[in-house]
Write a protein that holds these residues in place. Sequence first.
Motif, PDB file in Angstrom:
ATOM      1  N   LYS A   1     -17.924 -14.991  16.435  1.00 20.75           N
ATOM      2  CA  LYS A   1     -18.392 -13.774  17.093  1.00 20.75           C
ATOM      3  C   LYS A   1     -18.183 -13.896  18.603  1.00 20.75           C
ATOM      4  N   GLY A   2     -17.714 -12.797  19.175  1.00 19.80           N
ATOM      5  CA  GLY A   2     -17.487 -12.745  20.616  1.00 19.80           C
ATOM      6  C   GLY A   2     -16.206 -13.407  21.087  1.00 19.80           C
ATOM      7  N   GLU A   3     -15.340 -13.829  20.190  1.00 16.15           N
ATOM      8  CA  GLU A   3     -14.113 -14.538  20.584  1.00 16.15           C
ATOM      9  C   GLU A   3     -12.867 -13.890  20.010  1.00 16.15           C
ATOM     10  N   CYS A   4     -11.746 -14.149  20.691  1.00 13.39           N
ATOM     11  CA  CYS A   4     -10.417 -13.753  20.211  1.00 13.39           C
ATOM     12  C   CYS A   4      -9.802 -14.950  19.500  1.00 13.39           C
ATOM     13  N   THR A   5      -9.321 -14.732  18.291  1.00  9.06           N
ATOM     14  CA  THR A   5      -8.674 -15.785  17.517  1.00  9.06           C
ATOM     15  C   THR A   5      -7.241 -15.358  17.226  1.00  9.06           C
ATOM     16  N   LEU A   6      -6.287 -16.238  17.504  1.00  8.96           N
ATOM     17  CA  LEU A   6      -4.887 -15.966  17.194  1.00  8.96           C
ATOM     18  C   LEU A   6      -4.616 -16.438  15.765  1.00  8.96           C
ATOM     19  N   VAL A   7      -4.266 -15.493  14.916  1.00  5.89           N
ATOM     20  CA  VAL A   7      -4.070 -15.742  13.489  1.00  5.89           C
ATOM     21  C   VAL A   7      -2.601 -15.502  13.150  1.00  5.89           C
ATOM     22  N   ALA A   8      -1.970 -16.460  12.512  1.00  7.94           N
ATOM     23  CA  ALA A   8      -0.583 -16.292  12.068  1.00  7.94           C
ATOM     24  C   ALA A   8      -0.545 -15.548  10.753  1.00  7.94           C
ATOM     25  N   SER A   9       0.372 -14.578  10.657  1.00  6.50           N
ATOM     26  CA  SER A   9       0.577 -13.912   9.372  1.00  6.50           C
ATOM     27  C   SER A   9       1.284 -14.890   8.429  1.00  6.50           C
ATOM     28  N   MET A  10       0.951 -14.815   7.157  1.00  2.00           N
ATOM     29  CA  MET A  10       1.648 -15.618   6.153  1.00  2.00           C
ATOM     30  C   MET A  10       3.107 -15.175   6.078  1.00  2.00           C
ATOM     31  N   GLU A  11       3.305 -13.873   6.228  1.00  4.61           N
ATOM     32  CA  GLU A  11       4.628 -13.292   6.066  1.00  4.61           C
ATOM     33  C   GLU A  11       5.497 -13.454   7.310  1.00  4.61           C
ATOM     34  N   ARG A  12       6.753 -13.713   7.057  1.00  4.59           N
ATOM     35  CA  ARG A  12       7.777 -13.608   8.089  1.00  4.59           C
ATOM     36  C   ARG A  12       8.345 -12.197   7.948  1.00  4.59           C
ATOM     37  N   VAL A  13       8.464 -11.504   9.069  1.00  6.41           N
ATOM     38  CA  VAL A  13       8.925 -10.128   9.083  1.00  6.41           C
ATOM     39  C   VAL A  13      10.224 -10.053   9.879  1.00  6.41           C
ATOM     40  N   GLU A  14      11.176  -9.294   9.374  1.00  9.09           N
ATOM     41  CA  GLU A  14      12.407  -9.010  10.125  1.00  9.09           C
ATOM     42  C   GLU A  14      12.623  -7.510  10.070  1.00  9.09           C
TER      43      GLU A  14
ATOM     44  N   GLU B   1      -5.825 -14.266   2.715  1.00  8.67           N
ATOM     45  CA  GLU B   1      -6.645 -13.049   2.794  1.00  8.67           C
ATOM     46  C   GLU B   1      -5.856 -11.927   3.461  1.00  8.67           C
ATOM     47  N   ARG B   2      -5.875 -10.753   2.863  1.00 12.08           N
ATOM     48  CA  ARG B   2      -5.229  -9.577   3.459  1.00 12.08           C
ATOM     49  C   ARG B   2      -6.111  -9.096   4.610  1.00 12.08           C
ATOM     50  N   VAL B   3      -5.575  -9.091   5.823  1.00 13.84           N
ATOM     51  CA  VAL B   3      -6.408  -8.825   6.992  1.00 13.84           C
ATOM     52  C   VAL B   3      -5.907  -7.684   7.872  1.00 13.84           C
ATOM     53  N   VAL B   4      -4.607  -7.525   8.005  1.00 15.16           N
ATOM     54  CA  VAL B   4      -4.029  -6.523   8.914  1.00 15.16           C
ATOM     55  C   VAL B   4      -2.963  -5.725   8.188  1.00 15.16           C
ATOM     56  N   GLN B   5      -2.969  -4.409   8.422  1.00 14.81           N
ATOM     57  CA  GLN B   5      -1.930  -3.540   7.865  1.00 14.81           C
ATOM     58  C   GLN B   5      -0.779  -3.432   8.858  1.00 14.81           C
ATOM     59  N   ILE B   6       0.441  -3.514   8.354  1.00 13.46           N
ATOM     60  CA  ILE B   6       1.619  -3.217   9.160  1.00 13.46           C
ATOM     61  C   ILE B   6       2.149  -1.870   8.668  1.00 13.46           C
TER      62      ILE B   6
ATOM     63  N   GLN C   1       0.855  -1.186   0.000  1.00 11.70           N
ATOM     64  CA  GLN C   1       0.000   0.000   0.000  1.00 11.70           C
ATOM     65  C   GLN C   1       0.894   1.240   0.000  1.00 11.70           C
ATOM     66  N   PRO C   2       0.341   2.447  -0.184  1.00 10.89           N
ATOM     67  CA  PRO C   2       1.173   3.651  -0.251  1.00 10.89           C
ATOM     68  C   PRO C   2       2.042   3.902   0.985  1.00 10.89           C
ATOM     69  N   ALA C   3       1.538   3.550   2.181  1.00 14.84           N
ATOM     70  CA  ALA C   3       2.319   3.782   3.404  1.00 14.84           C
ATOM     71  C   ALA C   3       2.136   2.642   4.402  1.00 14.84           C
ATOM     72  N   SER C   4       1.892   1.432   3.896  1.00 10.48           N
ATOM     73  CA  SER C   4       1.749   0.253   4.747  1.00 10.48           C
ATOM     74  C   SER C   4       1.857  -0.992   3.860  1.00 10.48           C
ATOM     75  N   TYR C   5       1.796  -2.140   4.517  1.00  9.82           N
ATOM     76  CA  TYR C   5       1.799  -3.416   3.803  1.00  9.82           C
ATOM     77  C   TYR C   5       0.700  -4.265   4.435  1.00  9.82           C
ATOM     78  N   ASP C   6      -0.114  -4.933   3.627  1.00  6.01           N
ATOM     79  CA  ASP C   6      -1.194  -5.775   4.135  1.00  6.01           C
ATOM     80  C   ASP C   6      -0.678  -7.188   4.405  1.00  6.01           C
ATOM     81  N   LEU C   7      -0.707  -7.568   5.682  1.00  7.69           N
ATOM     82  CA  LEU C   7      -0.335  -8.927   6.061  1.00  7.69           C
ATOM     83  C   LEU C   7      -1.484  -9.874   5.741  1.00  7.69           C
ATOM     84  N   ARG C   8      -1.134 -11.087   5.318  1.00 10.60           N
ATOM     85  CA  ARG C   8      -2.127 -12.083   4.920  1.00 10.60           C
ATOM     86  C   ARG C   8      -2.209 -13.209   5.945  1.00 10.60           C
ATOM     87  N   SER C   9      -3.348 -13.839   5.984  1.00 10.46           N
ATOM     88  CA  SER C   9      -3.576 -14.972   6.871  1.00 10.46           C
ATOM     89  C   SER C   9      -2.785 -16.186   6.374  1.00 10.46           C
TER      90      SER C   9
END
Length: 141
Positions: free
Chosen positions: A44-57, A110-115, A28-36
Amino acid sequence: MILSESDIGERIASGNLVITPYSKDSQQPASYDLRSAEDYLLSKGECTLVASMERVELPCDVAATLMCRSSFGRRGVLIGGGFVDPGFRGQLTLCLVNVGPEDITLPAGERVVQIIMHEVKTGAREYEGRYQDSNGAVSCR
């Protein structure tokens, strides 16, 4: 200062930042979309721990903020624990809470979170915490 698309590209090309596997569609112009990394159900009503597809350093002069993409926020998905310290290495665990009215299917890729990456002034020390070199979704240690 927030890193722009060109800043991110230059750092990746020089080896000063790692996002792998990198996808031009996620840039993106000033971010990167992390994928599932895999298929998840955000109940609904729950916290789910989702691993990013990407490894980040991240290098020692870059920290990052994590935010849900607006398309998920509009459906009631919130993210917890949205900061990544300089020097972090590994897959990111995305703590996604579904406060919306229905379950949400999150397919692999799926692109879900921006870093959003920020330049850190001199003097920062490298992250040495218990989540360094994480693989997959990591629960509380």
